[in-house]
Motif scaffolding. Structure first.
Motif, mmCIF file in Angstrom:
data_model
loop_
_atom_site.group_PDB
_atom_site.id
_atom_site.type_symbol
_atom_site.label_atom_id
_atom_site.label_comp_id
_atom_site.label_asym_id
_atom_site.label_seq_id
_atom_site.Cartn_x
_atom_site.Cartn_y
_atom_site.Cartn_z
ATOM 1 N N GLY A 133 0.816 -1.218 0.000
ATOM 2 C CA GLY A 133 0.000 0.000 0.000
ATOM 3 C C GLY A 133 0.843 1.259 0.000
ATOM 4 O O GLY A 133 0.321 2.363 0.120
ATOM 5 N N THR A 134 2.151 1.114 -0.148
ATOM 6 C CA THR A 134 2.997 2.287 -0.303
ATOM 7 C C THR A 134 4.279 1.872 -1.020
ATOM 8 O O THR A 134 4.827 0.802 -0.743
ATOM 9 N N SER A 135 4.716 2.709 -1.949
ATOM 10 C CA SER A 135 5.967 2.369 -2.644
ATOM 11 C C SER A 135 7.150 2.580 -1.710
ATOM 12 O O SER A 135 8.176 1.935 -1.851
ATOM 13 N N HIS A 136 6.992 3.494 -0.771
ATOM 14 C CA HIS A 136 8.071 3.803 0.180
ATOM 15 C C HIS A 136 7.508 3.908 1.589
ATOM 16 O O HIS A 136 6.511 4.600 1.794
ATOM 17 N N THR A 137 8.163 3.269 2.526
ATOM 18 C CA THR A 137 7.841 3.503 3.934
ATOM 19 C C THR A 137 8.786 4.597 4.442
ATOM 20 O O THR A 137 9.871 4.783 3.886
ATOM 21 N N ILE A 138 8.361 5.297 5.485
ATOM 22 C CA ILE A 138 9.212 6.356 6.039
ATOM 23 C C ILE A 138 10.468 5.704 6.651
ATOM 24 O O ILE A 138 10.361 4.784 7.453
ATOM 25 N N GLY A 139 11.619 6.165 6.250
ATOM 26 C CA GLY A 139 12.887 5.649 6.791
ATOM 27 C C GLY A 139 13.661 4.813 5.802
ATOM 28 O O GLY A 139 14.881 4.661 5.919
ATOM 29 N N PHE A 140 12.962 4.276 4.813
ATOM 30 C CA PHE A 140 13.614 3.392 3.835
ATOM 31 C C PHE A 140 14.696 4.143 3.054
ATOM 32 O O PHE A 140 15.845 3.696 2.952
ATOM 33 N N ASP A 141 14.342 5.308 2.541
ATOM 34 C CA ASP A 141 15.290 6.052 1.708
ATOM 35 C C ASP A 141 16.545 6.434 2.511
ATOM 36 O O ASP A 141 17.665 6.310 2.019
ATOM 37 N N THR A 142 16.334 6.867 3.750
ATOM 38 C CA THR A 142 17.489 7.244 4.572
ATOM 39 C C THR A 142 18.369 6.030 4.840
ATOM 40 O O THR A 142 19.599 6.104 4.752
#
Ligand code: F6P
Length: 324
Positions: A133-142
């Motif tokens: 339900g989301t391409s990105h979770t908060i924290g993944f990119d960091t």
């Protein structure tokens, strides 16, 4: 809606503070009281609450971790624990709850919402990116940027000493961190839970890599890898079978969870935090906010929890081509 509670639960992730800030400030903007709950679902049970105003969240947009602290609550799994939590919500006249966390936290939140008819909205916060339900979770990119920085540094030693490094990255059940950092750092091989290449193929690929003239080798291994050996066992196995390699292991561990969130994570957290408050204002419940095709959208919590995440097959293909 008059009083909204917000909490962070499960493993901390960079950008959780930006999400808390977005929730608190949206509440202030819409003249709703915001109550911060400390230590996740456990704090709900213990009534560890603090009213938060817009100035209480100043400067936290750039900070890693979570000012509300986090926990994995065993007590919340019990009906008695949840009943205590409900009493506390009633006492403070809380009529909406925002949970920032992963699927374990959402599962607890969903049961609670159904049991006591409390509106709950989930915001996906985990470095693992393993939520439907989301391409990105908060924290993944960091976490990706932190891990890639570390792997680049390991590459310096690997090339200087002509070594093979097994680098273990986080991701309990999912290979997103491994696959993305592996491609980004130019790893020779990437081992993820979603695809077990098997030990013979690994040896064959490493042999081929050496024969092609490469002077160093990085194998990124997801901690949840299904190859049947952990990184240390893999290292011994390769040393035994390919004596031409000088092998080392590096486990990146919790450093991947810390640090200042990337701009992407701050913006994502801000967008999802505002939306979560607005959904509660519209009387919505049992939804998760997420990013779908670059737009903020919602998914039923039920689906977000039960959904099977999968890695992008195209990334596996690209990594195979580029590691020639
Ligand atoms: O879910 C996030 C995560 O960092 C996983 O990648 C990892 O397996 C787990 O949490 C570690 O949990 P803990 O901090 O409790 O050891």
């Amino acid at each position: 809606i008059k009083n909204i509670a917000v909490l962070t639960s499960g493993g901390d992730a960079p950008g959780m503070n930006a999400a808390i800030r977005a929730v608190v400030r949206s509440c202030a903007f819409y003249e709703i009281n915001c109550i911060g709950v400390f230590r996740g679902l456990q704090g709900l049970i213990e009534g560890d609450f603090k009213v938060l105003g817009p100035r209480d969240v100043k400067y936290i947009v750039s900070k890693g971790g979570t000012i509300l602290k986090s926990a994995r609550s065993k007590e919340f799994i019990t009906p008695e624990g949840r009943a205590k939590a409900y009493e506390n919500l009633k006492k403070h006249e809380i009529d909406g709850l925002i949970i920032i966390g992963g699927d374990g936290s959402f599962t607890g939140g969903l049961i609670f919402s159904k049991e006591f008819d409390i509106p709950v909205i989930g915001i996906p916060g985990t470095i693992d990116n393993d939520i439907v339900g989301t391409s990105h979770t908060i924290g993944f990119d960091t976490a990706l940027n932190t891990a890639i920085d570390a792997i680049d540094k390991i590459r310096d030693t690997a090339t200087s000493h002509k070594r093979l490094f097994f680098v273990e990255v986080m991701g309990r059940d999912a290979g997103h961190i491994a696959l993305n950092t592996g491609i980004g750092a130019g790893a020779e091989e990437i081992l993820i839970p979603e695809e077990n290449i098997g030990l013979p193929k690994l040896l064959e690929k490493l042999k081929r890599s050496k024969a092609s003239g490469k002077s160093s080798c990085i194998v990124v291994v997801s901690e949840g890898g299904k190859i049947g050996k952990n990184v240390f066992e893999l290292s011994e196995y390769v040393e035994e079978n390919l004596p031409e390699y000088d092998v080392r292991v590096s486990v990146l561990g919790h450093m991947q969870r810390g640090g200042a969130p990337s701009c992407f994570d701050r913006v994502l957290a801000s967008r999802l935090g505002v939306k979560a408050v607005e959904l509660l204002m519209l009387g919505k419940s049992q939804l998760m906010v997420g990013l779908i095709n670059d737009q903020v959208d919602t998914t039923p919590l039920e689906k977000a929890i039960k959904g099977e995440t999968s890695v992008d097959e195209e990334l596996i293909r690209i990594s195979d081509i580029l590691s020639i």
